[in-house]
Design a protein around this motif. Sequence first.
Motif, mmCIF file in Angstrom:
data_model
loop_
_atom_site.group_PDB
_atom_site.id
_atom_site.type_symbol
_atom_site.label_atom_id
_atom_site.label_comp_id
_atom_site.label_asym_id
_atom_site.label_seq_id
_atom_site.Cartn_x
_atom_site.Cartn_y
_atom_site.Cartn_z
ATOM 1 N N UNK A 1 -14.974 20.174 0.964
ATOM 2 C CA UNK A 1 -15.643 19.571 2.111
ATOM 3 C C UNK A 1 -15.078 18.158 2.286
ATOM 4 N N UNK A 2 -14.544 17.875 3.453
ATOM 5 C CA UNK A 2 -13.922 16.572 3.704
ATOM 6 C C UNK A 2 -14.971 15.622 4.257
ATOM 7 N N UNK A 3 -15.113 14.480 3.583
ATOM 8 C CA UNK A 3 -16.141 13.533 3.967
ATOM 9 C C UNK A 3 -15.607 12.494 4.949
ATOM 10 N N UNK A 4 -16.499 12.070 5.833
ATOM 11 C CA UNK A 4 -16.144 11.074 6.837
ATOM 12 C C UNK A 4 -16.752 9.715 6.512
ATOM 13 N N UNK A 5 -18.002 9.722 6.019
ATOM 14 C CA UNK A 5 -18.650 8.459 5.713
ATOM 15 C C UNK A 5 -19.812 8.679 4.754
ATOM 16 N N UNK A 6 -20.267 7.583 4.166
ATOM 17 C CA UNK A 6 -21.442 7.627 3.317
ATOM 18 C C UNK A 6 -22.413 6.543 3.736
ATOM 19 N N UNK A 7 -23.676 6.812 3.523
ATOM 20 C CA UNK A 7 -24.725 5.842 3.877
ATOM 21 C C UNK A 7 -25.868 5.978 2.878
#
Length: 456
Positions: free
Chosen positions: A46-52
């Motif tokens: 799973x390719x991640x775009x951002x974290x928060x």
Amino acid sequence: MATRSNEEVRLKTPPLRRSEEAFARALLVFPDGTSRVTIERDPIPKYMERGEGAYLFDVDGNRYLDLNGNFTSLIHGHAFKPVVDAVHLQLASGSCFANPTQVEIELASILCERIPNVDRVRFVNTGTEAVMFAIKAARAFTGKEGIAKFEGAYHGAYDWAEVSQSATPENWGPADDPVSVPFYKGMPESVLQETLVLRFNDTALLEKKLTAHARRIAAVVIDPMPSQAGLVAAKPDFLDSLHRLCRDHGVLIIADEVLNLRQGYRGASARYGLKPDLLTMGKIIGGGLPIGAIGGREDVMDVFSAKSGRPLLPQAGTFSANPLSIVAGIAAMRALDEAAFARLDSLGDRLRANLTDIIAQQDAPFAVTGAGSLFRIHPTRRKPREFRDMATNALQKDASRALSGFFSRHGAILPNGAAACLSTPMGETEVERISDLFRLFLKEHAAEIKNMKIAE
């Protein structure tokens, strides 16, 4: 504890169209489509775009509770504002210099003030480098070449530290005479001969082997709670014997706290009573940026000193003590006061108790280990005591993969068979979420779990 209904926690399998497209492109440039062996696939990454905060968002817009935290390094979760602000300010002033900076003194001071037995510090770029230089420092200080380590313990990608890291029942040898097992094809035979393999929490074997080989052993490398070997702490009597044997035979103790420094304000060695001569750090001390550090007794650390000419152990590195990692680490460590660690301990205790209660209620063949903000779910009734207890059969391996995949499909990233972690943005909501998902997994996989019980 109030729980949600199964309908509230159940989600449809998330769409992964953009991740599939990214993986197709990655296969054209990486040997297996990934940039590191630890990337998990189910069936693709799973390719991640951002974290928060405590959550990740992939390129397809799906949200996940992050229980991996980039392999436990993100103790404050993603995009922690003090870290973001510190890095932004530093980046505007310069990302790295050949000269020292004042900020590196500040982070080193934090570590020296907090961590017992750390009188002096040297910064490097990764945990692997920290362990590598700690082993070299022990050799330089003692004049001996060999090292001792514990079967199954992970200490990064330095040849001597990798010996018997992935030993199996087929090759690990007798219980009272563990074999030095190569980690990769082509590992030099000399490395295997120079590495003494011990078993964690086996006091009798420690006494026998270390006494017999002490004349050639520079240091014993020990993780106070090795994640790959079960996430179980060292026993007090075992540590007492380790201290006595090393003192009597002139062997140094290297505590690898690259991961386990997150166990408390003063680290894991202090928590369990280990008194190391050298201590390696990483992960949380960089606030999410690459970093490693070696700390220890002033006389041992003096092997790095160039005060009187060429040091016994020269240590450099283009990006060692780079100010971006340093200021991120200062921001992260300042926010990790004793109250923050106490809160993480409390959350971890509640979660491990919840999971243990669920296992008992459903008579499921699982067990939970860990401490502080770390936890691990094992597909076996008995808690492991050391690495050899981690050997699992095909049904148990399938159960672990199924558990990780189930969490992922339901919006949570749970590492497959490794240490999972909580972070400071999490609270009771996340603890309940993890507990509910585990309960639902046991219910929906009841047939497979019944077969596991029969096979025990």
